[in-house]
Design a protein around this motif. Structure first.
Motif, PDB file in Angstrom:
ATOM      1  N   SER A 380       0.997  -1.195   0.020  1.00  0.00           N
ATOM      2  CA  SER A 380      -0.055   0.168   0.052  1.00  0.00           C
ATOM      3  C   SER A 380       0.995   1.188  -0.064  1.00  0.00           C
ATOM      4  CB  SER A 380      -0.857  -0.094   1.312  1.00  0.00           C
ATOM      5  OG  SER A 380      -1.447   1.260   1.331  1.00  0.00           O
ATOM      6  N   CYS A 381       0.427   2.229  -0.753  1.00  0.00           N
ATOM      7  CA  CYS A 381       1.428   3.291  -1.089  1.00  0.00           C
ATOM      8  C   CYS A 381       1.520   4.302   0.232  1.00  0.00           C
ATOM      9  CB  CYS A 381       1.158   4.119  -2.233  1.00  0.00           C
ATOM     10  SG  CYS A 381      -0.475   5.073  -2.116  1.00  0.00           S
ATOM     11  N   GLY A 382       0.214   4.198   1.104  1.00  0.00           N
ATOM     12  CA  GLY A 382      -0.019   4.857   2.250  1.00  0.00           C
ATOM     13  C   GLY A 382      -0.826   6.249   1.962  1.00  0.00           C
TER      14      GLY A 382
ATOM     15  N   TYR B 196       8.635   7.059   3.105  1.00  0.00           N
ATOM     16  CA  TYR B 196       8.236   5.580   3.536  1.00  0.00           C
ATOM     17  C   TYR B 196       6.946   5.265   2.865  1.00  0.00           C
ATOM     18  CZ  TYR B 196      11.845   6.895   6.731  1.00  0.00           C
ATOM     19  OH  TYR B 196      13.093   7.404   7.331  1.00  0.00           O
ATOM     20  N   ARG B 197       6.263   4.100   3.156  1.00  0.00           N
ATOM     21  CA  ARG B 197       5.350   3.549   2.407  1.00  0.00           C
ATOM     22  C   ARG B 197       4.174   2.868   3.088  1.00  0.00           C
ATOM     23  NH1 ARG B 197       7.192   0.070  -2.514  1.00  0.00           N
ATOM     24  NH2 ARG B 197       7.197  -1.645  -1.096  1.00  0.00           N
ATOM     25  N   GLY B 198       3.104   2.721   2.830  1.00  0.00           N
ATOM     26  CA  GLY B 198       2.001   2.294   3.680  1.00  0.00           C
ATOM     27  C   GLY B 198       1.746   2.756   4.974  1.00  0.00           C
ATOM     28  N   SER B 201       4.184   5.150   6.320  1.00  0.00           N
ATOM     29  CA  SER B 201       4.260   6.341   5.820  1.00  0.00           C
ATOM     30  C   SER B 201       4.472   7.569   6.818  1.00  0.00           C
ATOM     31  CB  SER B 201       2.813   6.964   4.931  1.00  0.00           C
ATOM     32  OG  SER B 201       2.811   5.915   3.868  1.00  0.00           O
TER      33      SER B 201
END
Lengths: 521, 378
Positions: A380-382, B196-198, B201
């Motif tokens: 998930s990219c967030g 960062y990610r997901g 983040s």
């Protein structure tokens, strides 16, 4: 006692039988290729050039390569190319199945002097390797498909967005591009037609979400690979806000042959709504693992049992997972479903890009759903709330259930989260993320319930829910578990059932996986 | 306007101009679609999914802040499907960090009990500084969302408290991205971005450095944009909780001649915070570091409040009349003794154009010299 002995004898007999069959096989005459179901039942369009040297353009040309590009550039107008594509009925092979001709038409009609043609080679579904194979084995087919697309929409610059984890594909694409440029098949004034088309490779840095079209374009622009809301659609405002066509590798690989043989020829293959062939990456517990190209409409049963050779001995087919983390699984009940976009969707899965994972009765469906949810959560990219936060809680619940800490109400919460994530997430990744959970809930709800209410994993895959004890009734005293145990936690003597010392046991599952009589629980 | 440009929202027809979003049409017509990540003046990101609406024929819900209104579109802004998604989204956001204002499903009548319970939520002993001024809290109350179903994750990133102006509390950040839009699209400082990610983040400044080591100029646009308690003015925080009466006074910034409109947030006749006035020019909510954070001189004991006249090496307080008379008398003498060109006037950018005009008029007409200049030229 006597029953166990007879079981041991049975196993010995089976072994002898196998050996005999092996001998018979050796005596058999080598069959023709088309008589082998694995080959005979396939129809190769995308994979037709397998076996040529992908680093030699001449071999591709010898297989009618670049004939279609010549035809498109010298004899056809963009409108004629689009009409041919529409006649063919080709739909996007990335998974969503949008009609390719229509997509090109939108981009063609979109106003703008600069347009782009992109190829999505960011294949990322776990267990899927169709595009990789095409990129590595037949890179010129993609180049040719992109040249034709460029002519159709009026683009003079193209990018292949290829994931950096495919170094061989990138190497071969580079060779292909330089050879094609050398031959005048790329660059300015191709075939003397006056048409220019330049092609570059852009390497993706490993984010799954960059396979989503708007994220992919952001990535090429040098921005963080995050999707944006649509509209505007890429056909109107894509890369650098210019009209853009983005197609998947397999889609482009089909294009030269559609132009070469005509749209009608292509439309003659497949079903009413899904034309042509589809490549699947057949994997999991199936005898023949590999790429399989079949006409649309072929049943899952044909693919798995006739082409794939079915599930190996002693295991039972349970379900097949289609479409990776965005897809779902199909249980045995629906194994006769034909593969076309609509029929697959009807049974709760998706066509997807072509991942096809066969699962046997030793696969825990809750654990499988947990695996895919872990993947989605990780990738998930967030950006949007439902995907970033929702999938985290879904994963937590699934982990809880597989640890044996599931509570009544967990299934309801999973369903509620799934529904909202599907409905409210920003991009395709989030909107399809809950599918593996929903489809396993649809077909294997009893497994979830067994985990939650009975604290039992029917497939014996969740270590927290296993006792690691030996059922003395079932044990055939073969000693395999004793020999395989890495921590010497099992004691066994000849003609005695094995015993597991729980203090030494690390729950590695080795004994359970290897027990021939399913005696450890 | 062509008759084709009609959209149906909640059963009523409204006209729209092509290019307008559903949200804009709704706003214009008094239909309240709640938003969280939407920041006026910046391009919509559609990330929080609070403003989702149901559009007939669309497969999934649509973010009204980003979706253009279309002819004959039929939109429902508060249908059961929309409410379900909106409420769960809010629940997820409340469970995304230390949002203890609703005290995780607390149901008590006593304010003291409530506060004590809120403080009990791990790692945060204080009530959120944005309490009462938080968009998430407002929405949670509006949609009656409480949560104890989902556990907040462990705090991943520590609070950043190393500059004099802005405190960043990542445990309260809902990653709506308003600060990023404010920084990149409104102030165009490009100091912060998503990192960062997901679920990991984080809003980062230049490869995840502290703001003071980044390209940040501390204009505080992000603080004003933050809908929750993740970005807080440090002086505001030091002023303590504001459960008692506070006041907002609208005024014009005195730092320069632009004339930015701002609100002084006042308690006990002391300014504890400054925010820009969002619906008025010339600044439309934006301020610079001086306007937003440079107000501690107001109540400073060292501040000059009367003119001072130096006599025998010592300064003494004087009235304006006395001081001005002295200045005019001395200027007159210098002009008489040494000629008008022995005098020069330097103006400040802190005064308005009109005042600057007057200054040059004074210099040329009253003193009689062209020796007039302005600090902006230096």
């Amino acid at each position: 006692m006597s029953e166990n002995n007879s079981k041991a004898e049975e196993i010995v007999e089976e072994k002898a039988e196998e050996e005999e069959q092996e001998k018979k096989k050796e005596e058999k005459v080598i069959p023709y290729l088309e008589d082998v179901p694995f080959f005979g039942l396939q129809k190769l369009i995308v994979l037709k050039n397998k076996g040529i040297d992908p680093e030699l353009i001449d071999e591709y040309i010898a297989k009618d390569g670049y004939q279609a590009a010549a035809k498109a550039l010298l004899e056809m107008t963009p409108e004629e190319i689009i009409a041919e594509m529409k006649t063919s009925g080709l739909r996007g092979r990335g998974g969503a199945g949008f009609p390719t001709g229509l997509k090109w038409e939108f981009a063609n009609k979109s106003e703008g002097d600069i347009k782009y043609v992109l190829c999505n080679a960011d294949e990322g579904d776990p267990g899927a390797f169709m595009d990789r194979s095409v990129l590595e084995a037949d890179p010129h087919a993609i180049l040719e498909g992109m040249i034709i697309a460029a002519k159709a929409v009026g683009a003079h610059q193209g990018y292949i967005y290829c994931r950096a984890e495919y170094p061989l594909a990138i190497k071969r694409l580079n060779i292909a591009i330089s050879q094609a440029t050398e031959y005048g098949l790329l660059g300015n004034d191709i075939f003397g037609s006056g048409f220019d088309f330049h092609l570059e490779i852009y390497q993706g840095a490993g984010a799954f979400v960059c396979g989503e079209e708007t994220a992919l374009m952001h990535s090429i622009e040098g921005k963080r690979g995050m999707p944006r809301p649509r509209p505007p659609f890429p056909a109107h405002q894509g890369l650098w806000k210019k009209p853009t066509v983005l197609n998947n590798v397999e889609t482009y690989a089909n294009v030269p042959q559609i132009i070469f043989n005509g749209g009608k020829w292509y439309a003659g293959i497949g079903t009413e709504t899904s034309k042509g062939t589809k490549v699947f990456a057949l994997t999991g517990t199936v005898k023949n693992i590999g790429l399989v190209e079949v006409p649309m409409g072929t049943s899952l049963r044909t693919i798995i049992f006739d082409i794939g050779g079915g599930v190996p001995k002693k295991k039972k087919f349970k379900a097949v997972q289609l479409g990776g983390p965005s897809g779902g699984c199909v249980s045995e009940e629906f194994i006769d479903t034909p593969v076309d976009y609509e029929s697959i969707a009807k049974v709760g899965a998706i066509m997807g890009s072509g991942g096809m994972i066969v699962m046997d009765n030793q696969t825990c469906m809750v654990d499988m759903a947990r695996f895919f949810m872990d993947f989605v959560q990780d990738e998930s990219c967030g950006k949007c709330t439902p995907c970033r936060e929702g999938t985290r809680h879904m994963l937590q619940i699934l982990e809880k259930i597989t640890r044996g800490e599931g509570e009544p109400g967990d299934i309801d919460t999973l369903e509620e989260l799934s529904e909202v994530i599907k409905d409210a997430a920003l991009c395709g990744l989030g909107q399809t993320g809950p599918n593996p959970v929903l489809s396993t809930l649809q077909y294997f709800r009893d497994e979830y319930e067994a985990h939650i209410f009975e604290k039992r994993c029917p497939a014996k895959r969740c270590p927290a829910l296993l006792e690691f004890e030996v059922d003395e009734e079932k044990c055939i005293k073969c000693g395999i578990c004793f020999k395989r145990c890495p921590t010497e936690a099992i004691t066994w003597e000849k003609k005695q059932p094995a015993k597991i010392d729980k203090d030494k046991c690390i729950k590695c599952m080795t004994c359970i996986t290897n027990c021939p009589s399913d005696a450890i629980f | 306007m062509s008759s084709e440009n009609i959209i149906v929202i909640d059963g009523k027809e409204y006209a729209f101009s092509p290019g307008e979003t559903i949200l804009e049409v709704a706003e214009k017509n008094g239909i309240d679609i709640p938003t969280l990540c939407y920041l006026k003046g910046a391009s919509p990101t559609g990330s929080c999914r609070i403003c989702v609406v149901e559009v007939e024929g669309a497969r999934a819900l649509v973010a009204s802040c980003a979706a253009p209104a279309g002819a004959n579109m039929v939109v429902r802004t508060e249908s059961p499907r929309v409410l379900k998604a909106r409420r769960l989204n809010l629940e997820l956001l409340l469970a995304s960090g230390q949002h203890n204002c609703l005290a995780q499903d607390m149901d008590v009548d006593s304010w003291t009990d409530f506060q004590l319970s809120a403080m009990g939520v791990k790692e945060h002993e204080d009530l959120c500084p944005a309490y009462g001024n938080c968009k998430l809290q407002d929405l949670a109350i509006r949609y009656q969302v409480k949560t104890n179903r989902f556990q907040p994750p462990d705090t991943r990133y520590p609070i950043e408290n190393v500059n004099p102006f802005i405190v960043r509390d990542f445990s309260r950040c809902i990653l709506c991205g308003r600060c990023v839009q404010a920084c990149n699209e409104i102030q165009v400082n490009n100091a912060i971005s998503f990192g960062y990610r997901g679920a990991e983040s984080k809003i980062v400044a230049r490869g995840d450095l502290a703001l003071k080591d980044s390209d940040c100029v501390f204009c505080g646009e992000c603080v004003q944009a933050c809908p929750v308690g993740a970005l807080i003015s440090k002086q505001d925080l030091l002023a303590g909780p504001k459960h008692d009466e506070t006041m907002m006074v609208r005024t014009t910034c005195a730092y320069c001649g632009v004339g930015c409109q701002l609100y002084l947030h006042v308690r006990d006749n002391k300014v504890f915070k400054v925010t820009g006035v969002e619906d008025a020019g010339p600044n439309f909510g934006s301020l610079c570091v001086k306007g937003r954070f440079g107000y501690d001189f107001i109540n400073d004991p060292e501040r000059l409040t009367t003119p001072l006249i130096r006599e025998n090496g010592n300064l003494r307080e004087a009235s304006w009349d006395e001081a001005l008379d002295l200045v005019s008398e001395r200027f007159g003498r210098i002009k008489e003794d040494s000629g008008p060109d022995s005098i020069g006037v330097l103006c400040s950018a802190r005064i308005t154009n009109e005042d600057n005009y007057l200054a040059q008029k004074f210099t040329r007409a009253a003193i009689g010299t062209n020796n007039i200049d302005h600090c902006a030229r230096l």
